[in-house]
Write a protein that holds these residues in place. Structure first.
Motif, PDB file in Angstrom:
ATOM      1  N   ARG A   9       4.106  -8.215   9.048  1.00  0.00           N
ATOM      2  CA  ARG A   9       4.932  -9.407   8.849  1.00  0.00           C
ATOM      3  C   ARG A   9       4.787  -9.861   7.416  1.00  0.00           C
ATOM      4  NH1 ARG A   9       3.647 -14.569  12.485  1.00  0.00           N
ATOM      5  NH2 ARG A   9       1.925 -14.726  11.002  1.00  0.00           N
ATOM      6  N   CYS A  10       5.879 -10.271   6.783  1.00  0.00           N
ATOM      7  CA  CYS A  10       5.850 -10.657   5.373  1.00  0.00           C
ATOM      8  C   CYS A  10       6.523 -12.004   5.147  1.00  0.00           C
ATOM      9  CB  CYS A  10       6.557  -9.603   4.517  1.00  0.00           C
ATOM     10  SG  CYS A  10       5.720  -8.016   4.531  1.00  0.00           S
ATOM     11  N   GLU A  56       9.178 -12.655  13.243  1.00  0.00           N
ATOM     12  CA  GLU A  56       8.735 -11.658  14.199  1.00  0.00           C
ATOM     13  C   GLU A  56       7.846 -10.610  13.536  1.00  0.00           C
ATOM     14  OE1 GLU A  56       9.368 -11.890  17.378  1.00  0.00           O
ATOM     15  OE2 GLU A  56      10.667 -13.657  17.152  1.00  0.00           O
ATOM     16  N   TRP A  57       6.977 -10.018  14.332  1.00  0.00           N
ATOM     17  CA  TRP A  57       6.146  -8.908  13.875  1.00  0.00           C
ATOM     18  C   TRP A  57       6.891  -7.600  14.051  1.00  0.00           C
ATOM     19  CZ3 TRP A  57       1.123  -9.098  11.904  1.00  0.00           C
ATOM     20  CH2 TRP A  57       0.526 -10.369  11.896  1.00  0.00           C
ATOM     21  N   ASP A  58       6.907  -6.780  13.027  1.00  0.00           N
ATOM     22  CA  ASP A  58       7.444  -5.424  13.113  1.00  0.00           C
ATOM     23  C   ASP A  58       6.302  -4.515  13.571  1.00  0.00           C
ATOM     24  OD1 ASP A  58       8.380  -2.881  12.775  1.00  0.00           O
ATOM     25  OD2 ASP A  58       9.044  -3.137  10.709  1.00  0.00           O
ATOM     26  N   PHE A  79       5.529  -2.891  -1.551  1.00  0.00           N
ATOM     27  CA  PHE A  79       4.844  -2.075  -0.553  1.00  0.00           C
ATOM     28  C   PHE A  79       5.810  -1.130   0.140  1.00  0.00           C
ATOM     29  CE2 PHE A  79       6.185  -5.768   1.844  1.00  0.00           C
ATOM     30  CZ  PHE A  79       6.527  -5.290   3.097  1.00  0.00           C
ATOM     31  N   VAL A  80       5.246  -0.024   0.566  1.00  0.00           N
ATOM     32  CA  VAL A  80       6.027   0.995   1.258  1.00  0.00           C
ATOM     33  C   VAL A  80       5.400   1.268   2.616  1.00  0.00           C
ATOM     34  CG1 VAL A  80       6.947   2.126  -0.793  1.00  0.00           C
ATOM     35  CG2 VAL A  80       4.729   2.840   0.089  1.00  0.00           C
ATOM     36  N   ARG A  81       6.271   1.586   3.552  1.00  0.00           N
ATOM     37  CA  ARG A  81       5.842   1.919   4.901  1.00  0.00           C
ATOM     38  C   ARG A  81       6.552   3.202   5.304  1.00  0.00           C
ATOM     39  NH1 ARG A  81       5.777  -2.082  10.106  1.00  0.00           N
ATOM     40  NH2 ARG A  81       5.018  -0.575  11.630  1.00  0.00           N
ATOM     41  N   TRP A  82       5.788   4.232   5.576  1.00  0.00           N
ATOM     42  CA  TRP A  82       6.365   5.507   5.975  1.00  0.00           C
ATOM     43  C   TRP A  82       6.246   5.630   7.481  1.00  0.00           C
ATOM     44  CZ3 TRP A  82       4.784  10.889   3.584  1.00  0.00           C
ATOM     45  CH2 TRP A  82       5.807  11.807   3.851  1.00  0.00           C
ATOM     46  N   GLY A  83       7.370   5.827   8.138  1.00  0.00           N
ATOM     47  CA  GLY A  83       7.416   5.886   9.587  1.00  0.00           C
ATOM     48  C   GLY A  83       6.768   7.134  10.142  1.00  0.00           C
ATOM     49  N   ALA A  85       7.219  -8.664  -1.416  1.00  0.00           N
ATOM     50  CA  ALA A  85       6.834  -9.934  -0.814  1.00  0.00           C
ATOM     51  C   ALA A  85       5.688 -10.530  -1.596  1.00  0.00           C
ATOM     52  CB  ALA A  85       6.425  -9.737   0.650  1.00  0.00           C
ATOM     53  N   ALA A  86       5.450 -11.831  -1.360  1.00  0.00           N
ATOM     54  CA  ALA A  86       4.306 -12.490  -1.975  1.00  0.00           C
ATOM     55  C   ALA A  86       3.113 -12.487  -1.041  1.00  0.00           C
ATOM     56  CB  ALA A  86       4.670 -13.924  -2.357  1.00  0.00           C
ATOM     57  N   ARG A  87       3.384 -12.357   0.278  1.00  0.00           N
ATOM     58  CA  ARG A  87       2.306 -12.446   1.263  1.00  0.00           C
ATOM     59  C   ARG A  87       2.665 -11.576   2.458  1.00  0.00           C
ATOM     60  NH1 ARG A  87       0.295 -17.432   4.793  1.00  0.00           N
ATOM     61  NH2 ARG A  87      -1.952 -17.243   4.575  1.00  0.00           N
ATOM     62  N   CYS A  88       1.742 -10.741   2.881  1.00  0.00           N
ATOM     63  CA  CYS A  88       1.982  -9.847   4.017  1.00  0.00           C
ATOM     64  C   CYS A  88       0.816  -9.931   4.985  1.00  0.00           C
ATOM     65  CB  CYS A  88       2.131  -8.391   3.561  1.00  0.00           C
ATOM     66  SG  CYS A  88       3.497  -8.103   2.444  1.00  0.00           S
ATOM     67  N   ALA A  89       1.112  -9.740   6.267  1.00  0.00           N
ATOM     68  CA  ALA A  89       0.074  -9.667   7.288  1.00  0.00           C
ATOM     69  C   ALA A  89       0.211  -8.349   8.017  1.00  0.00           C
ATOM     70  CB  ALA A  89       0.196 -10.825   8.275  1.00  0.00           C
ATOM     71  N   THR A  90      -0.918  -7.710   8.288  1.00  0.00           N
ATOM     72  CA  THR A  90      -0.924  -6.472   9.065  1.00  0.00           C
ATOM     73  C   THR A  90      -1.978  -6.577  10.147  1.00  0.00           C
ATOM     74  OG1 THR A  90      -2.557  -5.372   7.650  1.00  0.00           O
ATOM     75  CG2 THR A  90      -0.232  -5.122   7.057  1.00  0.00           C
TER      76      THR A  90
END
Length: 275
Positions: free
Chosen positions: A185-186, A191-193, A227-231, A259-264
């Motif tokens: 989430r950013c 919602e959370w992806d 940031f990058v996200r590889w599926g 983004a300025a702020r991300c949650a994982t």
């Protein structure tokens, strides 16, 4: 205090740092810089040295080694301190990986020496990861998943082999490939992806290794995380794309966001923030 607290990693660059650090530091001293030199001989030692130096009043630090040396100094200064005064961190890039400096110059060692002699500084952003056990700071990148697994294995087992060691780590982790579902989430996302991913990497630097770069260029001074996200991808597909990926990470292959702020999180109870 106007003195530099220099921390030397003699093992950096396959031992190259041990041979070159002395003459380089001597040249800086000849030009008038005041430098106190300390060596570290085990992982985590530079964190301890930097923390003690900050508490003694040092505000100017010099990393003599690679990105790992600078990373330990950064965390020694910032972690566990609540009110941090501004510090300066200089580089003498004598290690295996010196990727961050490549965002600013192609002539890392010479440019660093000149900047130190002229007293030139510039402000850069930092990444901060808050997790269950504390905080981690980084000036270039933080990663989760496959890329972090490769880096950990390479540093533990294949570091003496240089670039070839990284390839060893890649192929071992391909064999041991694990697929994860990491919630993301950013900023103001409601919602959370929670889609599966091979890895997540949060970048403040274009370069992720000595010879691997991102096609888009993060700005290390804009206050934002690239940031990058590889599926999900199978072993065969990963091996097929590796040669191109190791040369340049294509934004067509990844989901790319800023983004300025991300949650994982890989747990619904723990959702740390990267900022």
């Amino acid at each position: 205090m106007d003195r530099f607290f220099a921390i030397v990693n003699p093992a950096a660059g396959g031992g190259r740092s041990a041979k070159l650090a002395g003459p380089a530091l001597a040249r800086l001293r000849e030009k008038g810089l005041k430098i106190d030199v300390h060596r570290f001989d085990r992982p985590g030692h530079a964190v301890q040295l930097a923390r003690e130096a900050y508490e003694q009043g040092y505000r100017r630090f010099l990393a003599v080694g690679g990105d790992g040396t600078a990373h330990e100094i950064l965390n020694g200064v910032l972690a566990r301190h609540t009110a941090i005064q501004r510090v300066a961190l200089g580089f003498l890039p004598l290690g295996t990986g010196n990727s961050f400096l490549r965002d600013f110059t192609k002539d890392g060692a010479a440019a660093s020496m000149q900047a130190l002699l002229e007293g030139r500084t510039r402000t850069v952003d930092l990444l901060r990861l808050t997790h269950a056990s504390g905080e981690i700071y980084s000036f270039n990148l933080l990663s989760m998943g496959f890329t972090a697994d490769v880096a950990a294995l390479t540093n533990r087992m294949f570091k003496p082999f240089g670039d070839l060691g990284y390839l060893f780590g890649v192929f071992v982790r391909v064999v041991q490939l694990r697929r994860r579902s990491v919630a993301l989430r950013c900023d103001d996302d409601a919602e959370w992806d929670e889609g599966p991913s091979l890895f997540l990497t949060f970048n403040n630097s274009k370069y992720t290794a000595e010879r691997c770069s991102l096609r888009r260029t993060p700005n290390p001074t804009d206050g934002l995380i690239e940031f990058v996200r590889w599926g999900p991808i199978g072993r065969l597909g990963l091996l097929r794309t590796l040669p191109r990926t190791l040369r340049r990470l294509s934004y067509q292959t990844f989901r790319w966001l800023r983004a300025a702020r991300c949650a994982t999180s890989n747990s619904k109870r723990r959702r740390p923030w990267t900022s």
